[in-house]
Design a protein around this motif. Structure first.
Motif, PDB file in Angstrom:
ATOM      1  N   LEU A  70      -0.531  -4.089   2.010  1.00 12.07           N
ATOM      2  CA  LEU A  70       0.107  -2.981   3.028  1.00 12.07           C
ATOM      3  C   LEU A  70       1.408  -2.595   2.269  1.00 12.07           C
ATOM      4  O   LEU A  70       1.723  -1.168   2.422  1.00 12.07           O
ATOM      5  CB  LEU A  70       0.559  -3.720   4.384  1.00 12.07           C
ATOM      6  CG  LEU A  70      -0.702  -3.791   5.322  1.00 12.07           C
ATOM      7  CD1 LEU A  70      -0.066  -4.402   6.515  1.00 12.07           C
ATOM      8  CD2 LEU A  70      -1.322  -2.585   5.675  1.00 12.07           C
ATOM      9  N   GLY A  71       2.229  -3.402   1.811  1.00 11.71           N
ATOM     10  CA  GLY A  71       3.427  -2.865   1.028  1.00 11.71           C
ATOM     11  C   GLY A  71       3.117  -2.057  -0.062  1.00 11.71           C
ATOM     12  O   GLY A  71       3.841  -0.924  -0.283  1.00 11.71           O
ATOM     13  N   THR A  72       2.099  -2.373  -0.885  1.00 14.84           N
ATOM     14  CA  THR A  72       1.784  -1.494  -1.990  1.00 14.84           C
ATOM     15  C   THR A  72       1.483  -0.028  -1.573  1.00 14.84           C
ATOM     16  O   THR A  72       1.982   0.929  -2.014  1.00 14.84           O
ATOM     17  CB  THR A  72       0.691  -2.255  -2.785  1.00 14.84           C
ATOM     18  OG1 THR A  72       0.821  -3.421  -3.167  1.00 14.84           O
ATOM     19  CG2 THR A  72       0.197  -1.267  -3.958  1.00 14.84           C
ATOM     20  N   TRP A  73       0.576   0.043  -0.624  1.00 16.42           N
ATOM     21  CA  TRP A  73      -0.059   1.526  -0.152  1.00 16.42           C
ATOM     22  C   TRP A  73       0.944   2.205   0.864  1.00 16.42           C
ATOM     23  O   TRP A  73       0.986   3.384   0.696  1.00 16.42           O
ATOM     24  CB  TRP A  73      -1.487   1.156   0.617  1.00 16.42           C
ATOM     25  CG  TRP A  73      -2.450   0.708  -0.346  1.00 16.42           C
ATOM     26  CD1 TRP A  73      -2.875  -0.457  -0.553  1.00 16.42           C
ATOM     27  CD2 TRP A  73      -2.857   1.572  -1.445  1.00 16.42           C
ATOM     28  NE1 TRP A  73      -3.699  -0.450  -1.865  1.00 16.42           N
ATOM     29  CE2 TRP A  73      -3.777   0.947  -2.220  1.00 16.42           C
ATOM     30  CE3 TRP A  73      -2.751   3.078  -1.866  1.00 16.42           C
ATOM     31  CZ2 TRP A  73      -4.403   1.506  -3.416  1.00 16.42           C
ATOM     32  CZ3 TRP A  73      -3.314   3.493  -2.747  1.00 16.42           C
ATOM     33  CH2 TRP A  73      -4.263   2.735  -3.549  1.00 16.42           C
ATOM     34  N   VAL A  74       1.849   1.503   1.540  1.00 20.29           N
ATOM     35  CA  VAL A  74       2.821   2.049   2.199  1.00 20.29           C
ATOM     36  C   VAL A  74       3.724   2.842   1.136  1.00 20.29           C
ATOM     37  O   VAL A  74       4.276   3.962   1.273  1.00 20.29           O
ATOM     38  CB  VAL A  74       3.743   1.220   3.093  1.00 20.29           C
ATOM     39  CG1 VAL A  74       5.315   1.706   3.335  1.00 20.29           C
ATOM     40  CG2 VAL A  74       2.956   0.704   4.529  1.00 20.29           C
ATOM     41  N   GLU A  75       4.100   1.979   0.203  1.00 25.10           N
ATOM     42  CA  GLU A  75       4.968   2.779  -0.902  1.00 25.10           C
ATOM     43  C   GLU A  75       4.256   3.755  -1.765  1.00 25.10           C
ATOM     44  O   GLU A  75       5.091   4.546  -2.447  1.00 25.10           O
ATOM     45  CB  GLU A  75       5.667   1.438  -1.880  1.00 25.10           C
ATOM     46  CG  GLU A  75       6.462   0.800  -1.066  1.00 25.10           C
ATOM     47  CD  GLU A  75       6.898  -0.618  -1.863  1.00 25.10           C
ATOM     48  OE1 GLU A  75       6.440  -0.890  -3.050  1.00 25.10           O
ATOM     49  OE2 GLU A  75       7.939  -1.347  -1.497  1.00 25.10           O
ATOM     50  N   LEU A  76       3.022   3.999  -1.868  1.00 20.19           N
ATOM     51  CA  LEU A  76       2.130   4.615  -2.640  1.00 20.19           C
ATOM     52  C   LEU A  76       1.954   6.035  -1.886  1.00 20.19           C
ATOM     53  O   LEU A  76       1.945   7.038  -2.292  1.00 20.19           O
ATOM     54  CB  LEU A  76       0.911   4.199  -3.195  1.00 20.19           C
ATOM     55  CG  LEU A  76       1.114   3.166  -4.281  1.00 20.19           C
ATOM     56  CD1 LEU A  76      -0.209   2.460  -4.580  1.00 20.19           C
ATOM     57  CD2 LEU A  76       1.878   3.924  -5.637  1.00 20.19           C
ATOM     58  N   ILE A  77       1.877   5.859  -0.341  1.00 15.85           N
ATOM     59  CA  ILE A  77       1.478   6.863   0.449  1.00 15.85           C
ATOM     60  C   ILE A  77       2.565   7.686   1.259  1.00 15.85           C
ATOM     61  O   ILE A  77       2.678   8.857   0.940  1.00 15.85           O
ATOM     62  CB  ILE A  77       0.268   6.499   1.331  1.00 15.85           C
ATOM     63  CG1 ILE A  77      -0.884   6.169   0.654  1.00 15.85           C
ATOM     64  CG2 ILE A  77       0.009   7.655   2.502  1.00 15.85           C
ATOM     65  CD1 ILE A  77      -2.089   5.714   1.452  1.00 15.85           C
ATOM     66  N   VAL A  78       3.338   6.786   1.918  1.00 15.55           N
ATOM     67  CA  VAL A  78       4.410   7.493   2.813  1.00 15.55           C
ATOM     68  C   VAL A  78       5.499   8.212   2.073  1.00 15.55           C
ATOM     69  O   VAL A  78       6.027   9.453   2.444  1.00 15.55           O
ATOM     70  CB  VAL A  78       5.163   6.328   3.570  1.00 15.55           C
ATOM     71  CG1 VAL A  78       6.336   6.830   4.482  1.00 15.55           C
ATOM     72  CG2 VAL A  78       4.037   5.766   4.471  1.00 15.55           C
ATOM     73  N   PRO A  79       5.738   7.997   0.862  1.00 13.27           N
ATOM     74  CA  PRO A  79       6.756   8.509  -0.085  1.00 13.27           C
ATOM     75  C   PRO A  79       6.455  10.245  -0.329  1.00 13.27           C
ATOM     76  O   PRO A  79       7.123  11.242  -0.149  1.00 13.27           O
ATOM     77  CB  PRO A  79       7.052   7.925  -1.280  1.00 13.27           C
ATOM     78  CG  PRO A  79       6.766   6.573  -1.003  1.00 13.27           C
ATOM     79  CD  PRO A  79       5.618   6.549   0.137  1.00 13.27           C
ATOM     80  N   TRP A  80       5.213  10.385  -0.246  1.00  6.86           N
ATOM     81  CA  TRP A  80       4.545  11.789  -0.429  1.00  6.86           C
ATOM     82  C   TRP A  80       4.804  12.573   0.670  1.00  6.86           C
ATOM     83  O   TRP A  80       5.120  13.724   0.586  1.00  6.86           O
ATOM     84  CB  TRP A  80       2.979  11.767  -0.874  1.00  6.86           C
ATOM     85  CG  TRP A  80       2.883  11.421  -2.148  1.00  6.86           C
ATOM     86  CD1 TRP A  80       2.582  10.099  -2.851  1.00  6.86           C
ATOM     87  CD2 TRP A  80       3.127  12.139  -3.387  1.00  6.86           C
ATOM     88  NE1 TRP A  80       2.416  10.249  -4.013  1.00  6.86           N
ATOM     89  CE2 TRP A  80       2.762  11.361  -4.599  1.00  6.86           C
ATOM     90  CE3 TRP A  80       3.462  13.462  -3.542  1.00  6.86           C
ATOM     91  CZ2 TRP A  80       2.989  11.612  -5.979  1.00  6.86           C
ATOM     92  CZ3 TRP A  80       3.498  13.789  -4.787  1.00  6.86           C
ATOM     93  CH2 TRP A  80       3.300  13.181  -5.772  1.00  6.86           C
ATOM     94  N   PHE A  81       4.654  11.995   1.976  1.00  7.58           N
ATOM     95  CA  PHE A  81       5.073  12.920   3.065  1.00  7.58           C
ATOM     96  C   PHE A  81       6.446  12.980   3.260  1.00  7.58           C
ATOM     97  O   PHE A  81       6.824  14.311   3.657  1.00  7.58           O
ATOM     98  CB  PHE A  81       4.870  11.893   4.182  1.00  7.58           C
ATOM     99  CG  PHE A  81       2.944  11.948   4.795  1.00  7.58           C
ATOM    100  CD1 PHE A  81       2.538  12.730   5.556  1.00  7.58           C
ATOM    101  CD2 PHE A  81       2.449  11.079   4.180  1.00  7.58           C
ATOM    102  CE1 PHE A  81       1.429  12.966   5.846  1.00  7.58           C
ATOM    103  CE2 PHE A  81       0.916  10.962   4.169  1.00  7.58           C
ATOM    104  CZ  PHE A  81       0.460  11.918   5.118  1.00  7.58           C
TER     105      PHE A  81
END
Length: 162
Positions: A70-81
């Protein structure tokens, strides 16, 4: 003297208010890049990431594997938004909580104790990110964002259908 100062003050503050879209954009980009880079580091070294979540981080309620994923994917996806200014207030609030959990879960960030570090210089980056995220929660993404563009499009469609 007052007659000159007040108009000058009004002009100056008006000009400075014009910086608001730039400042909000810079906040979004600065925080987004910081979180995204952390995600890239995690995805580039899954073994190291699993080690950190198993041995170093103390994430509550989640297994190390789930927290690492979860930490990895939150940090890869949410910043784009956040960078694009899409759902900014929600994304900023989410990352604010995420940032808070990260600080609490990693005691190495506060070697002098959490409360002393809160006032001192420990975890300074996280404090700066937290303040920028709170500003984005409070003021939104600003004019230079997809949020603003969508708002204008939706308002024009509503006006056209009224």
């Amino acid at each position: 003297m007052n007659a000159r100062i007040l108009p000058l003050w009004a002009r100056t503050t008006g000009l400075l208010e014009g910086l608001s879209p730039l400042v909000l954009l810079l906040f979004r980009l600065f925080v987004a890049v910081a979180f995204w880079r952390a995600g890239v580091v995690k995805i580039d070294d899954p073994t190291g990431t699993h080690y950190l979540f198993s041995e170093e981080y103390q994430v509550p309620l989640l297994s190390a594997s789930v927290a690492a994923f979860l930490g990895t994917w939150v940090e890869l996806i949410v910043p784009w938004f956040l960078a694009l200014g899409l759902g900014t207030r929600l994304m900023a609030a989410f990352l604010f909580v995420y940032n808070l959990i990260a600080v609490i879960s990693y005691p190495a960030l506060w070697p002098n104790g959490f409360w002393h570090g809160l006032i001192g210089s420990d975890f300074a980056d996280h404090k700066a990110w937290g303040l920028m995220l709170l500003a984005l929660v409070a003021w939104g993404a600003g004019r230079w964002s997809l949020d603003a563009l969508l708002s204008r499009v939706l308002k024009s469609r509503a006006t056209a259908h009224a």
